[in-house]
Write a protein that holds these residues in place. Structure first.
Motif, mmCIF file in Angstrom:
data_model
loop_
_atom_site.group_PDB
_atom_site.id
_atom_site.type_symbol
_atom_site.label_atom_id
_atom_site.label_comp_id
_atom_site.label_asym_id
_atom_site.label_seq_id
_atom_site.Cartn_x
_atom_site.Cartn_y
_atom_site.Cartn_z
ATOM 1 N N LYS A 192 -15.740 -3.326 -9.027
ATOM 2 C CA LYS A 192 -15.181 -4.149 -7.957
ATOM 3 C C LYS A 192 -13.656 -4.201 -8.007
ATOM 4 N N THR A 193 -13.089 -4.219 -9.184
ATOM 5 C CA THR A 193 -11.633 -4.244 -9.317
ATOM 6 C C THR A 193 -11.019 -3.001 -8.686
ATOM 7 N N VAL A 194 -11.620 -1.845 -8.911
ATOM 8 C CA VAL A 194 -11.115 -0.595 -8.339
ATOM 9 C C VAL A 194 -11.260 -0.624 -6.821
ATOM 10 N N VAL A 195 -12.387 -1.092 -6.327
ATOM 11 C CA VAL A 195 -12.602 -1.176 -4.882
ATOM 12 C C VAL A 195 -11.560 -2.098 -4.255
ATOM 13 N N ASP A 196 -11.349 -3.274 -4.860
ATOM 14 C CA ASP A 196 -10.369 -4.227 -4.326
ATOM 15 C C ASP A 196 -8.950 -3.660 -4.357
ATOM 16 N N LYS A 197 -8.560 -3.064 -5.485
ATOM 17 C CA LYS A 197 -7.216 -2.490 -5.608
ATOM 18 C C LYS A 197 -7.051 -1.302 -4.667
ATOM 19 N N GLY A 198 -8.090 -0.488 -4.526
ATOM 20 C CA GLY A 198 -8.042 0.635 -3.598
ATOM 21 C C GLY A 198 -7.866 0.173 -2.160
ATOM 22 N N ASN A 199 -8.602 -0.866 -1.772
ATOM 23 C CA ASN A 199 -8.449 -1.415 -0.422
ATOM 24 C C ASN A 199 -7.051 -1.984 -0.210
ATOM 25 N N LEU A 200 -6.488 -2.619 -1.234
ATOM 26 C CA LEU A 200 -5.126 -3.141 -1.155
ATOM 27 C C LEU A 200 -4.129 -2.000 -0.939
ATOM 28 N N LEU A 201 -4.268 -0.934 -1.719
ATOM 29 C CA LEU A 201 -3.364 0.209 -1.586
ATOM 30 C C LEU A 201 -3.510 0.883 -0.221
ATOM 31 N N LEU A 202 -4.734 0.992 0.277
ATOM 32 C CA LEU A 202 -4.929 1.569 1.613
ATOM 33 C C LEU A 202 -4.284 0.702 2.680
ATOM 34 N N GLY A 203 -4.378 -0.615 2.533
ATOM 35 C CA GLY A 203 -3.736 -1.526 3.480
ATOM 36 C C GLY A 203 -2.229 -1.374 3.476
ATOM 37 N N ILE A 204 -1.648 -1.245 2.291
ATOM 38 C CA ILE A 204 -0.200 -1.045 2.179
ATOM 39 C C ILE A 204 0.199 0.278 2.822
ATOM 40 N N ALA A 205 -0.585 1.329 2.575
ATOM 41 C CA ALA A 205 -0.284 2.642 3.160
ATOM 42 C C ALA A 205 -0.334 2.573 4.686
ATOM 43 N N LYS A 206 -1.296 1.846 5.234
ATOM 44 C CA LYS A 206 -1.389 1.712 6.692
ATOM 45 C C LYS A 206 -0.192 0.947 7.247
ATOM 46 N N GLU A 207 0.241 -0.105 6.536
ATOM 47 C CA GLU A 207 1.419 -0.863 6.969
ATOM 48 C C GLU A 207 2.665 0.019 6.977
ATOM 49 N N ILE A 208 2.816 0.830 5.951
ATOM 50 C CA ILE A 208 3.972 1.735 5.876
ATOM 51 C C ILE A 208 3.910 2.748 7.013
ATOM 52 N N GLU A 209 2.737 3.308 7.246
ATOM 53 C CA GLU A 209 2.581 4.308 8.300
ATOM 54 C C GLU A 209 2.893 3.723 9.679
ATOM 55 N N LEU A 210 2.537 2.464 9.896
ATOM 56 C CA LEU A 210 2.787 1.820 11.186
ATOM 57 C C LEU A 210 4.190 1.212 11.276
ATOM 58 N N GLY A 211 4.961 1.328 10.199
ATOM 59 C CA GLY A 211 6.320 0.797 10.202
ATOM 60 C C GLY A 211 6.402 -0.708 10.030
ATOM 61 N N ARG A 212 5.328 -1.324 9.594
ATOM 62 C CA ARG A 212 5.313 -2.771 9.406
ATOM 63 C C ARG A 212 5.756 -3.201 8.012
ATOM 64 N N ARG A 213 5.879 -2.244 7.121
ATOM 65 C CA ARG A 213 6.259 -2.570 5.745
ATOM 66 C C ARG A 213 7.303 -1.554 5.306
ATOM 67 N N THR A 214 8.462 -2.048 4.963
ATOM 68 C CA THR A 214 9.524 -1.162 4.509
ATOM 69 C C THR A 214 9.979 -1.508 3.104
ATOM 70 N N GLU A 215 9.914 -2.785 2.736
ATOM 71 C CA GLU A 215 10.380 -3.180 1.402
ATOM 72 C C GLU A 215 9.251 -3.021 0.403
ATOM 73 N N ARG A 216 9.623 -2.817 -0.828
ATOM 74 C CA ARG A 216 8.643 -2.696 -1.895
ATOM 75 C C ARG A 216 8.317 -4.065 -2.455
ATOM 76 N N LYS A 217 7.060 -4.327 -2.599
ATOM 77 C CA LYS A 217 6.598 -5.561 -3.222
ATOM 78 C C LYS A 217 5.714 -5.180 -4.392
ATOM 79 N N LYS A 218 5.694 -6.023 -5.393
ATOM 80 C CA LYS A 218 4.841 -5.735 -6.550
ATOM 81 C C LYS A 218 3.379 -5.845 -6.143
#
Length: 69
Positions: A42-68
C-alpha cells in the motif's frame, strides 16, 4: 506485440522492499505503452499515486516549484 522484461537488483543497506518496488514502478512508468503491475504494498501504491499526481500537475503547468515529497 512486443513484450519486455527488465530484471535487476538493488544493492546496499539503504534498500528495502518498498524502495525496490517503488523503483520498479518509476522505471515501468517511463514507457509510452500501457503497463501492468501487481503491487501489494500500500505504501508503494500511495507514493506512486502521489508521484503521478505531481507529474500531471507539472505537465499541466500547475506546479513549478519543488516541494518535499
Amino acid at each position: 506485440g512486443s513484450e519486455m522484461c527488465i530484471r535487476d537488483s538493488l544493492k546496499g543497506n539503504w534498500i528495502s522492499s518498498t524502495r525496490a518496488e517503488l523503483a520498479a514502478l518509476v522505471l515501468a512508468a517511463q514507457t509510452k505503452q500501457p503497463i501492468h503491475l501487481g503491487i501489494d504494498n500500500k505504501t508503494v501504491v500511495d507514493k506512486g499515486n502521489l508521484l503521478l499526481g505531481i507529474a500531471k500537475e507539472i505537465e499541466l503547468g500547475r506546479r513549478t516549484e519543488r516541494k518535499k515529497v
